[in-house]
Design an enzyme around this catalytic site. Structure first.
Site, PDB file in Angstrom:
ATOM      1  N   LYS A   1      65.251 133.645  28.650  1.00 36.34           N
ATOM      2  CA  LYS A   1      66.259 132.582  28.648  1.00 36.34           C
ATOM      3  C   LYS A   1      67.648 133.187  28.879  1.00 36.34           C
ATOM      4  O   LYS A   1      68.404 132.729  29.707  1.00 36.34           O
ATOM      5  CB  LYS A   1      66.194 131.822  27.315  1.00 36.34           C
ATOM      6  CG  LYS A   1      67.239 130.737  27.193  1.00 36.34           C
ATOM      7  CD  LYS A   1      67.108 129.978  25.895  1.00 36.34           C
ATOM      8  CE  LYS A   1      68.316 129.066  25.731  1.00 36.34           C
ATOM      9  NZ  LYS A   1      68.315 128.320  24.484  1.00 36.34           N
TER      10      LYS A   1
ATOM     11  N   GLU B   1      64.204 144.360  25.195  1.00 33.92           N
ATOM     12  CA  GLU B   1      62.808 144.708  25.488  1.00 33.92           C
ATOM     13  C   GLU B   1      62.420 144.242  26.896  1.00 33.92           C
ATOM     14  O   GLU B   1      61.793 144.973  27.662  1.00 33.92           O
ATOM     15  CB  GLU B   1      61.868 144.031  24.471  1.00 33.92           C
ATOM     16  CG  GLU B   1      62.045 144.506  23.040  1.00 33.92           C
ATOM     17  CD  GLU B   1      62.998 143.645  22.242  1.00 33.92           C
ATOM     18  OE1 GLU B   1      63.984 143.128  22.836  1.00 33.92           O
ATOM     19  OE2 GLU B   1      62.780 143.466  21.038  1.00 33.92           O
TER      20      GLU B   1
ATOM     21  N   GLY C   1      64.280 128.817  22.925  1.00 31.94           N
ATOM     22  CA  GLY C   1      63.243 129.743  23.398  1.00 31.94           C
ATOM     23  C   GLY C   1      61.863 129.367  22.885  1.00 31.94           C
ATOM     24  O   GLY C   1      60.875 129.356  23.634  1.00 31.94           O
ATOM     25  N   ARG C   2      61.775 129.025  21.613  1.00 33.47           N
ATOM     26  CA  ARG C   2      60.458 128.725  21.012  1.00 33.47           C
ATOM     27  C   ARG C   2      59.971 127.316  21.362  1.00 33.47           C
ATOM     28  O   ARG C   2      58.897 126.917  20.908  1.00 33.47           O
ATOM     29  CB  ARG C   2      60.514 128.959  19.508  1.00 33.47           C
ATOM     30  CG  ARG C   2      61.653 128.244  18.799  1.00 33.47           C
ATOM     31  CD  ARG C   2      61.844 128.768  17.368  1.00 33.47           C
ATOM     32  NE  ARG C   2      62.997 128.176  16.698  1.00 33.47           N
ATOM     33  CZ  ARG C   2      64.245 128.629  16.787  1.00 33.47           C
ATOM     34  NH1 ARG C   2      64.519 129.671  17.536  1.00 33.47           N
ATOM     35  NH2 ARG C   2      65.226 128.044  16.129  1.00 33.47           N
TER      36      ARG C   2
ATOM     37  N   GLU D   1      60.938 130.879  12.848  1.00 35.25           N
ATOM     38  CA  GLU D   1      62.265 131.078  13.444  1.00 35.25           C
ATOM     39  C   GLU D   1      63.074 129.781  13.331  1.00 35.25           C
ATOM     40  O   GLU D   1      64.293 129.809  13.280  1.00 35.25           O
ATOM     41  CB  GLU D   1      62.139 131.518  14.911  1.00 35.25           C
ATOM     42  CG  GLU D   1      63.398 132.185  15.452  1.00 35.25           C
ATOM     43  CD  GLU D   1      63.194 132.886  16.784  1.00 35.25           C
ATOM     44  OE1 GLU D   1      63.160 134.128  16.814  1.00 35.25           O
ATOM     45  OE2 GLU D   1      63.079 132.201  17.807  1.00 35.25           O
TER      46      GLU D   1
ATOM     47  N   HIS E   1      35.088 135.972   7.420  1.00 37.02           N
ATOM     48  CA  HIS E   1      34.532 137.285   7.091  1.00 37.02           C
ATOM     49  C   HIS E   1      35.635 138.293   6.836  1.00 37.02           C
ATOM     50  O   HIS E   1      35.394 139.500   6.863  1.00 37.02           O
ATOM     51  CB  HIS E   1      33.610 137.746   8.225  1.00 37.02           C
ATOM     52  CG  HIS E   1      32.505 136.762   8.464  1.00 37.02           C
ATOM     53  ND1 HIS E   1      31.337 136.777   7.727  1.00 37.02           N
ATOM     54  CD2 HIS E   1      32.423 135.686   9.288  1.00 37.02           C
ATOM     55  CE1 HIS E   1      30.564 135.773   8.126  1.00 37.02           C
ATOM     56  NE2 HIS E   1      31.206 135.089   9.062  1.00 37.02           N
TER      57      HIS E   1
ATOM     58  N   LYS F   1      69.152 143.462  16.000  1.00 34.96           N
ATOM     59  CA  LYS F   1      69.394 143.796  17.412  1.00 34.96           C
ATOM     60  C   LYS F   1      70.624 144.697  17.540  1.00 34.96           C
ATOM     61  O   LYS F   1      70.625 145.673  18.280  1.00 34.96           O
ATOM     62  CB  LYS F   1      69.642 142.516  18.230  1.00 34.96           C
ATOM     63  CG  LYS F   1      68.414 141.667  18.456  1.00 34.96           C
ATOM     64  CD  LYS F   1      68.759 140.512  19.397  1.00 34.96           C
ATOM     65  CE  LYS F   1      67.648 139.496  19.480  1.00 34.96           C
ATOM     66  NZ  LYS F   1      67.972 138.319  20.261  1.00 34.96           N
TER      67      LYS F   1
END
Ligand code: F6P
Length: 550
Positions: free
Chosen positions: A210, A216, A272-273, A358, A389, A509
Site C-alpha cells: 500500500k 521487508e 491494509g488488512r 491490528e 491432536h 520499525k
C-alpha cells in the site's frame, strides 16, 4: 467482583445480569429449553450461525444487543458506509465496502465533494481483469517472449495474508498451469525458497505494498529485480515484462523502477488488512480468474447487505461481535480460537489475527482517553481435525476457557471415501464435548478406577459458535471475510476505539532502522546506545556477522 467496564445504562445492566447469572450451565440451559438451538440459530447470506452453545440466555443476548444499540453501532455503520472519516487519527474514510459495491451503487469519501469512488474501483477491476486474463491465457509475454508460468507476490501483512489465505482457500478454483508463490518475510530464506527452481524468463513478480515504503517488501522486491536483471545480462528493460505493482503510492512505484502502466492502484481509504478485495488481490485474480474474483466480491457484498439490513438481533456480525464483548469484558476471557474444519481455510486464522488484532488491539479510545476494561482478543487457531491432536487437550480440560468459532461446510470439493462424514462428525463431537463435558458420575458409571475419575472428567461449559456454509466457493469466502470484518467493526464501536489505525507497529520499525545502521557500521567500537540486553545481543550478532562475511 464487578467487571471493569464503562458506567453506562446498558453496561451496568449487563454487569448486573452477569452477576445474577453466576455459573451458567449449558446442560441445564439445553434441558430447560428444547427450542434453544433453533432460537439461537441465525442465517446471514449463505452462512448459518448456531450460537446456542454459548454461555448466554435470551436475556443476555437482548442486553448485549441493547449495548450495541447504546454504542450506536447503526450510526457508526452508516458513517462507515457513508465515507465519513471514522479513521479519525489518520483523518481517513473507511470505505473497503466500496471495493465490492456493484457498478450502479454510488459511494464517496465524505470529504471529497461526493465523487463516486465506485467508478474508480470498477476501472481498476477492469484493468486487473484484462491483465489477469492475458497472463492466464499465455498472452502476457516475458522479456524473451515466453508466457508466464510462475507468479510471485511480494508483500507483507495485509499485502500478503489476504492473497495467501484466499489462494489456499480457493485452491480448487486455481489454474493448473500457473504456480502462485508468496514472499513476505525479510528472512532471505523466504525469497530464496520462493525462487528455487523457477524459470525467471517465465516468472512475474507482483510487488504488493500500500505504502511502497515497507522495509521487508522493498528488500525482497529489490533482490528479485536484481536477480531478474542479472538473468537478462543486465538489461533493465526486462523489468517491464516481469513486474507489476499494487500500491497507493505511484511515486514510490516509479522510483523503484516499475512503470506505472504496470501498476494497479487503490486508495488511502482501504486499510491494509481490509485490502484483499482491492488491487492487492491481483495474485488471487490471476490464480482463480476474474470471474471467480468477481464472485468473491459479490460474496463480500452479500454480507455487507446482511450487515446493513438485518435487525441487530439477527445480524451475524453484530451477534458475533457482542458475544466477543461478553467474553472479553464480562467473563474476562482473553482469547478466541478460530477452528475451520475446512482444510483449505488453513490460513484463515492467521489472516484473522491481523484483521482482528491490528484493528482492535488498542488501549486508547477515539476520545483520547484510556479504554476501560479489555479490548480485542488474542486470535489464534488451526484447522480441525489437526488441532484436536495438538492443543484441544487445553480446550477441554485446561484452566483457561477459550471461546471458539468452529467453521464447517456441507459439501467438500473432493468427495473422497467417507472423509467428509468423518470431518463433520469430529466438528460436531468437539462442540458437543466442549459444551456438555462429562461429569464425574458419568465417568464412574463407566467403571473407571476412582483415582482416575477426576482426570477423565470434562468440565464442559466451554463456549463455541458453529458456522456452517454450503461449500467453500469464492462467493462464500467473500461472505466469510466480510463477516469477520464487520464483527471487528462492531466490537471497535462498542469499545470506542479506532479499529482502522495501527500506530502500535511503528516503534519497532523505527528501532529496527536504527539497529540496521548499527549492525552494519564499520565502527568496531562496541554498541552502547541501548539497554544492556540489547547491546549484548547486537554485539553477539555483530561478531557472528564479521565471521560470516570475513
Ligand atoms: O506494519 C503493519 C502494516 O502497516 C500493516 O498494516 C500493513 O498491512 C503492512 O504493514 C504492509 O504495509 P504495506 O502494504 O504498506 O507494505
Amino acid at each position: 467482583m464487578r467487571p471493569n467496564v464503562p458506567d453506562t445504562p446498558a453496561w451496568n445492566a449487563l454487569v448486573e445480569h452477569a452477576e445474577e447469572l453466576g455459573e451458567f450451565d449449558l446442560r441445564a440451559a439445553f434441558a430447560a429449553d428444547p427450542e434453544r438451538a433453533s432460537a439461537m440459530t441465525v442465517d446471514g447470506a449463505d452462512l448459518t450461525l448456531d450460537y446456542s452453545k454459548h454461555l448466554v440466555t435470551a436475556d443476555t443476548m437482548s442486553l448485549l444487543v441493547a449495548l450495541a444499540t447504546e454504542a450506536d453501532v447503526e450510526g457508526h455503520r452508516a458513517a462507515m458506509f457513508g465515507g465519513e472519516h471514522i479513521n479519525a487519527t489518520e483523518d481517513r474514510a473507511v470505505l473497503h465496502t466500496a471495493l465490492r459495491a456493484p457498478a450502479d451503487v454510488s459511494m464517496s469519501d465524505a470529504a471529497d465533494s461526493g465523487e463516486n469512488v465506485v467508478d474508480d474501483v470498477h476501472d481498476v477491476l477492469d484493468r486487473m481483469a484484462a491483465t489477469a486474463t492475458r497472463i492466464r491465457d499465455g498472452e502476457w509475454l516475458g522479456h524473451s517472449g515466453e508466457s508466464i508460468r510462475t507468479v510471485i507476490n511480494i508483500g507483507i501483512g495485509g499485502s500478503d495474508l489476504g492473497p495467501v489465505m484466499a489462494t489456499a482457500a480457493l485452491a480448487a478454483f486455481t489454474a493448473d498451469h500457473l504456480d502462485t508463490r508468496f514472499v513476505s518475510n525479510v528472512d532471505g530464506d523466504d525469497l530464496g525458497e520462493a525462487l528455487r527452481g523457477v524459470d525467471l524468463a517465465r516468472t512475474l513478480f507482483i510487488v504488493a505494498s500500500k505504502t511502497f515504503t515497507t522495509q521487508e517488501t522493498l528488500a525482497n522486491a529489490g533482490e528479485a529485480r536484481a536477480r531478474l536483471v542479472e538473468y537478462f545480462d543486465g538489461d533493465d528493460s526486462a523489468v517491464a515484462a516481469h513486474f507489476l505493482a499494487l500500491s497507493t503510492n505511484a511515486e514510490g512505484v516509479a522510483a523503484f523502477g516499475i512503470d506505472t502502466d504496470n501498476m494497479f492502484g487503490f486508495w488511502d481509504w482501504v486499510g491494509g488488512r481490509y485490502s484483499l478485495d482491492s488491487a492487492i488481490g491481483m495474485s488471487l485474480m490471476i490464480a482463480i480468474g476474474p470471474e471467480a474474483f468477481r464472485a468473491m466480491l459479490a460474496g463480500f457484498r452479500a454480507m455487507d447487505e446482511h450487515f446493513l439490513n438485518a435487525p441487530l438481533e439477527r445480524n451475524l456480525p453484530v451477534l458475533m461481535g457482542v458475544l466477543g464483548v461478553w467474553y472479553r469484558n464480562l467473563l474476562g476471557l482473553s482469547t478466541l480460537a478460530v477452528l475451520p474444519y475446512v482444510n483449505d481455510l488453513a490460513r484463515f486464522p492467521a489472516y484473522l489475527q491481523q484483521l482482528d488484532m491490528e484493528s482492535n488491539g488498542k488501549r486508547i479510545r477515539l476520545d483520547g482517553e484510556p479504554v476501560v476494561g479489555e479490548t480485542g482478543p488474542i486470535v489464534w487457531g488451526e484447522p480441525g481435525t489437526n488441532g484436536q491432536h495438538a492443543f484441544y487437550q487445553l480446550l477441554h480440560q485446561g484452566t483457561t476457557v477459550v471461546p471458539a468459532d468452529f467453521i464447517g461446510v456441507l459439501q467438500p470439493h473432493h468427495d473422497i471415501g467417507e472423509h467428509h462424514d468423518l470431518l463433520m462428525a469430529n466438528l460436531f463431537a468437539q462442540t458437543e464435548a466442549l459444551a456438555f463435558g462429562k461429569t464425574a458420575d458419568e465417568v464412574r458409571a463407566e467403571g473407571v478406577a476412582e483415582h482416575l475419575v477426576a482426570h477423565k472428567t470434562f468440565p464442559g461449559n466451554r463456549p463455541t459458535s458453529t458456522l456452517i456454509a454450503p461449500k467453500l466457493s469464492p462467493h462464500l469466502l467473500g461472505q466469510l471475510v466480510a463477516l469477520y470484518e464487520h464483527k471487528v467493526f462492531v466490537q471497535g464501536v462498542i469499545w470506542g476505539i479506532n479499529s482502522f489505525d495501527q500506530w502500535g507497529v511503528e516503534l519497532g520499525k523505527v528501532l529496527a532502522k536504527r539497529l540496521v545502521a548499527e549492525i552494519q557500521a564499520d565502527d568496531p567500537a562496541p554498541v552502547t546506545s541501548h539497554d544492556s540486553s540489547t547491546n549484548a545481543l547486537v554485539e553477539r550478532y555483530r561478531a557472528a556477522r564479521r565471521a560470516r562475511l570475513g
